[in-house]
Scaffold this motif. Structure first.
Motif, PDB file in Angstrom:
ATOM      1  N   LEU A   1      12.573 -20.823  21.157  1.00 13.86           N
ATOM      2  CA  LEU A   1      11.277 -21.129  20.553  1.00 13.86           C
ATOM      3  C   LEU A   1      11.133 -22.625  20.268  1.00 13.86           C
ATOM      4  CD1 LEU A   1       8.596 -20.254  19.220  1.00 13.86           C
ATOM      5  CD2 LEU A   1       9.893 -19.856  17.131  1.00 13.86           C
ATOM      6  N   MET A   2      12.169 -23.232  19.671  1.00 11.60           N
ATOM      7  CA  MET A   2      12.072 -24.647  19.296  1.00 11.60           C
ATOM      8  C   MET A   2      11.959 -25.563  20.505  1.00 11.60           C
ATOM      9  SD  MET A   2      14.511 -25.065  15.912  1.00 11.60           S
ATOM     10  CE  MET A   2      15.993 -24.523  16.745  1.00 11.60           C
ATOM     11  N   ALA A   3      12.406 -25.089  21.668  1.00  9.66           N
ATOM     12  CA  ALA A   3      12.252 -25.869  22.896  1.00  9.66           C
ATOM     13  C   ALA A   3      10.813 -25.867  23.387  1.00  9.66           C
ATOM     14  CB  ALA A   3      13.175 -25.313  23.982  1.00  9.66           C
ATOM     15  N   GLU A   4      10.012 -24.898  22.882  1.00 12.29           N
ATOM     16  CA  GLU A   4       8.639 -24.746  23.367  1.00 12.29           C
ATOM     17  C   GLU A   4       7.578 -25.112  22.332  1.00 12.29           C
ATOM     18  OE1 GLU A   4       7.815 -23.851  26.441  1.00 12.29           O
ATOM     19  OE2 GLU A   4       9.895 -23.580  27.109  1.00 12.29           O
ATOM     20  N   LYS A   5       7.895 -24.924  21.044  1.00 14.18           N
ATOM     21  CA  LYS A   5       6.888 -25.065  20.005  1.00 14.18           C
ATOM     22  C   LYS A   5       7.400 -25.977  18.880  1.00 14.18           C
ATOM     23  CE  LYS A   5       3.672 -22.160  21.503  1.00 14.18           C
ATOM     24  NZ  LYS A   5       2.253 -22.527  21.699  1.00 14.18           N
ATOM     25  N   PRO A   6       6.479 -26.608  18.125  1.00 18.29           N
ATOM     26  CA  PRO A   6       6.887 -27.426  16.975  1.00 18.29           C
ATOM     27  C   PRO A   6       7.241 -26.557  15.772  1.00 18.29           C
ATOM     28  CG  PRO A   6       4.503 -27.434  17.159  1.00 18.29           C
ATOM     29  CD  PRO A   6       5.019 -26.662  18.356  1.00 18.29           C
ATOM     30  N   VAL A   7       8.364 -25.873  15.863  1.00 16.88           N
ATOM     31  CA  VAL A   7       8.877 -25.027  14.793  1.00 16.88           C
ATOM     32  C   VAL A   7      10.179 -25.654  14.299  1.00 16.88           C
ATOM     33  CG1 VAL A   7       9.799 -22.748  14.212  1.00 16.88           C
ATOM     34  CG2 VAL A   7       7.780 -22.939  15.665  1.00 16.88           C
ATOM     35  N   TYR A   8      10.334 -25.709  12.969  1.00 14.74           N
ATOM     36  CA  TYR A   8      11.444 -26.430  12.356  1.00 14.74           C
ATOM     37  C   TYR A   8      12.355 -25.464  11.593  1.00 14.74           C
ATOM     38  CZ  TYR A   8       8.463 -30.314  13.637  1.00 14.74           C
ATOM     39  OH  TYR A   8       7.699 -31.193  14.360  1.00 14.74           O
ATOM     40  N   LEU A   9      13.331 -26.015  10.867  1.00  6.78           N
ATOM     41  CA  LEU A   9      14.343 -25.203  10.208  1.00  6.78           C
ATOM     42  C   LEU A   9      14.420 -25.515   8.719  1.00  6.78           C
ATOM     43  CD1 LEU A   9      17.218 -25.621  12.823  1.00  6.78           C
ATOM     44  CD2 LEU A   9      15.839 -23.549  12.454  1.00  6.78           C
ATOM     45  N   THR A  10      14.726 -24.479   7.947  1.00  5.63           N
ATOM     46  CA  THR A  10      15.118 -24.613   6.545  1.00  5.63           C
ATOM     47  C   THR A  10      16.534 -24.079   6.423  1.00  5.63           C
ATOM     48  OG1 THR A  10      12.888 -24.448   5.594  1.00  5.63           O
ATOM     49  CG2 THR A  10      14.737 -23.757   4.201  1.00  5.63           C
ATOM     50  N   VAL A  11      17.436 -24.909   5.904  1.00  6.27           N
ATOM     51  CA  VAL A  11      18.813 -24.461   5.722  1.00  6.27           C
ATOM     52  C   VAL A  11      19.019 -24.071   4.266  1.00  6.27           C
ATOM     53  CG1 VAL A  11      19.647 -26.863   5.440  1.00  6.27           C
ATOM     54  CG2 VAL A  11      21.263 -25.010   5.971  1.00  6.27           C
ATOM     55  N   ASP A  12      19.328 -22.801   4.051  1.00  7.54           N
ATOM     56  CA  ASP A  12      19.686 -22.299   2.724  1.00  7.54           C
ATOM     57  C   ASP A  12      21.204 -22.366   2.642  1.00  7.54           C
ATOM     58  OD1 ASP A  12      20.538 -20.325   0.693  1.00  7.54           O
ATOM     59  OD2 ASP A  12      18.400 -19.922   0.506  1.00  7.54           O
ATOM     60  N   ILE A  13      21.712 -23.272   1.796  1.00  4.57           N
ATOM     61  CA  ILE A  13      23.150 -23.534   1.776  1.00  4.57           C
ATOM     62  C   ILE A  13      23.971 -22.282   1.445  1.00  4.57           C
ATOM     63  CG2 ILE A  13      24.990 -24.884   0.691  1.00  4.57           C
ATOM     64  CD1 ILE A  13      23.230 -26.436   2.687  1.00  4.57           C
ATOM     65  N   PRO A  14      23.659 -21.515   0.386  1.00  5.50           N
ATOM     66  CA  PRO A  14      24.477 -20.324   0.117  1.00  5.50           C
ATOM     67  C   PRO A  14      24.434 -19.287   1.235  1.00  5.50           C
ATOM     68  CG  PRO A  14      23.311 -20.974  -1.846  1.00  5.50           C
ATOM     69  CD  PRO A  14      22.740 -21.783  -0.720  1.00  5.50           C
ATOM     70  N   LYS A  15      23.367 -19.263   2.028  1.00  7.44           N
ATOM     71  CA  LYS A  15      23.293 -18.303   3.124  1.00  7.44           C
ATOM     72  C   LYS A  15      24.101 -18.738   4.337  1.00  7.44           C
ATOM     73  CE  LYS A  15      18.899 -16.388   1.581  1.00  7.44           C
ATOM     74  NZ  LYS A  15      17.434 -16.284   1.799  1.00  7.44           N
ATOM     75  N   LEU A  16      24.788 -19.881   4.211  1.00  3.63           N
ATOM     76  CA  LEU A  16      25.756 -20.265   5.223  1.00  3.63           C
ATOM     77  C   LEU A  16      27.095 -19.564   4.997  1.00  3.63           C
ATOM     78  CD1 LEU A  16      25.126 -24.126   5.411  1.00  3.63           C
ATOM     79  CD2 LEU A  16      24.323 -22.378   7.013  1.00  3.63           C
ATOM     80  N   PHE A  17      27.170 -18.761   3.918  1.00  6.59           N
ATOM     81  CA  PHE A  17      28.405 -18.077   3.562  1.00  6.59           C
ATOM     82  C   PHE A  17      28.253 -16.564   3.686  1.00  6.59           C
ATOM     83  CE2 PHE A  17      28.576 -22.127   1.417  1.00  6.59           C
ATOM     84  CZ  PHE A  17      29.911 -22.511   1.481  1.00  6.59           C
ATOM     85  N   ASN A  18      29.352 -15.895   3.992  1.00  6.96           N
ATOM     86  CA  ASN A  18      29.416 -14.443   3.918  1.00  6.96           C
ATOM     87  C   ASN A  18      29.568 -14.011   2.464  1.00  6.96           C
ATOM     88  OD1 ASN A  18      29.444 -13.834   6.824  1.00  6.96           O
ATOM     89  ND2 ASN A  18      31.447 -14.847   6.820  1.00  6.96           N
ATOM     90  N   GLN A  19      29.538 -12.706   2.245  1.00  6.36           N
ATOM     91  CA  GLN A  19      29.660 -12.170   0.887  1.00  6.36           C
ATOM     92  C   GLN A  19      30.975 -12.568   0.225  1.00  6.36           C
ATOM     93  OE1 GLN A  19      27.193 -11.049  -0.637  1.00  6.36           O
ATOM     94  NE2 GLN A  19      26.244  -9.206   0.170  1.00  6.36           N
ATOM     95  N   ASP A  20      32.029 -12.721   1.012  1.00  7.41           N
ATOM     96  CA  ASP A  20      33.324 -13.096   0.454  1.00  7.41           C
ATOM     97  C   ASP A  20      33.505 -14.610   0.363  1.00  7.41           C
ATOM     98  OD1 ASP A  20      33.568 -13.753   3.109  1.00  7.41           O
ATOM     99  OD2 ASP A  20      35.359 -12.551   3.482  1.00  7.41           O
ATOM    100  N   LEU A  21      32.403 -15.345   0.567  1.00 10.45           N
ATOM    101  CA  LEU A  21      32.360 -16.809   0.476  1.00 10.45           C
ATOM    102  C   LEU A  21      33.114 -17.516   1.598  1.00 10.45           C
ATOM    103  CD1 LEU A  21      32.464 -17.633  -3.344  1.00 10.45           C
ATOM    104  CD2 LEU A  21      30.550 -17.784  -1.754  1.00 10.45           C
ATOM    105  N   THR A  22      33.411 -16.800   2.672  1.00 15.15           N
ATOM    106  CA  THR A  22      33.880 -17.480   3.874  1.00 15.15           C
ATOM    107  C   THR A  22      32.667 -18.057   4.605  1.00 15.15           C
ATOM    108  OG1 THR A  22      33.785 -15.397   5.126  1.00 15.15           O
ATOM    109  CG2 THR A  22      35.908 -16.026   4.143  1.00 15.15           C
ATOM    110  N   LEU A  23      32.879 -19.192   5.242  1.00  9.30           N
ATOM    111  CA  LEU A  23      31.782 -19.881   5.902  1.00  9.30           C
ATOM    112  C   LEU A  23      31.390 -19.167   7.194  1.00  9.30           C
ATOM    113  CD1 LEU A  23      30.249 -22.482   5.139  1.00  9.30           C
ATOM    114  CD2 LEU A  23      31.709 -23.696   6.768  1.00  9.30           C
TER     115      LEU A  23
END
Length: 268
Positions: free
Chosen positions: A168-190
């Motif tokens: 999609l991003m290669a075709e349209k002007p769509v960007y990203l939001t990075v939610d830092i805690p959602k970079l982790f699993n439930q056990d806090l592994t990255l």
């Protein structure tokens, strides 16, 4: 680089702007899943007045889409049409408010796993179908967004969703939001594959959600959980990335911003 907070419990749009102004926030993000923040019933002339008030207070406006019960994988024609019609209304109102961006979740792709199998045979069979649905829905939202940036958050990001986003991003002007805690699993592994995705597309990041994780879950005050934010500073401390302290109530967001500022000073 601007800093703001996620408005949920404020009674109305003006109250959120005024708190941001006196607290040193550069922007407020209204959550459109909250009844007090619904835009549908607010007349256009009132929205123009609110935009003027925000400008006078030097506070920018952003939005979080109504994502908890809205999936952009929706394929039933009437439901899909209704979702897109709702976003048409939202984006019309957002333009009147001079909103900088809106952050969305994709929602979850359906899963029907087979017994005694860890693989997702359903996605293997219907992956192209659901990819087309997601890309078409997000493309139509992007096409109607005008100057409002459309950002997709890593909520439920899987290898499949990330492959959809890359296409999609290669075709349209769509960007990203990075939610830092959602970079982790439930056990806090990255979640290494998601981190690699954001590193590869860091020029597309326009917002970062900042909150901590402890035994009570996510959206905790920074410093009262287990995340080492210093490991992500090189990813998010850029002029084009708005830092959103996604902690409630608003006073906790303010405390989080102050602690994050102190963390950054000590780090540098």
């Amino acid at each position: 680089m601007k800093k703001g907070y996620h408005s949920v419990y404020e009674e109305n749009l003006i109250q959120a702007i005024d708190f941001a102004a006196v607290s040193g926030f550069d922007f407020v993000q209204y959550d459109l899943g909250v009844p007090n923040h619904f835009l549908d019933h607010i007349p256009d002339d009132e929205l123009i007045s609110i935009a003027s008030h925000a400008r006078n207070q030097n506070v920018e406006i952003t939005f979080h889409g109504p994502c908890d019960n809205v999936s952009l994988f929706s394929d039933y024609p009437a439901i899909r049409s209704g979702i897109l019609e709702q976003y048409k209304v939202i984006l019309h109102k957002a333009k009147l408010l001079h909103a900088r961006h809106i952050t969305l979740h994709t929602g979850l792709c359906p899963e029907f796993k087979l017994a005694n199998s860890e693989s997702n045979e359903y996605l293997t069979k219907y992956g192209d179908y659901y990819k087309e649905i997601l890309i078409k829905n997000l493309s139509q939202i992007a096409d109607m967004s005008g100057d409002v940036l459309v950002c997709v958050e890593n909520d439920g990001f899987s290898p499949f969703v990330m492959s959809c986003m890359e296409e999609l991003m290669a075709e349209k002007p769509v960007y990203l939001t990075v939610d830092i805690p959602k970079l982790f699993n439930q056990d806090l592994t990255l979640r290494e594959e998601v981190c690699q995705f954001f590193s590869a597309h860091k020029d597309c990041i326009r917002e970062a959600h900042l909150h901590d994780i402890n035994e009570n879950g996510r959206h905790q005050v920074i410093g009262e959980g287990n995340i080492d934010f210093t490991r992500f500073l090189r990813l998010i401390l850029h002029e084009h990335i708005y830092l959103n302290f996604e902690v409630r109530p608003k006073e906790a967001a303010l405390c989080s911003m102050q602690r994050f500022d102190e963390l950054c000073r000590n780090y540098t």
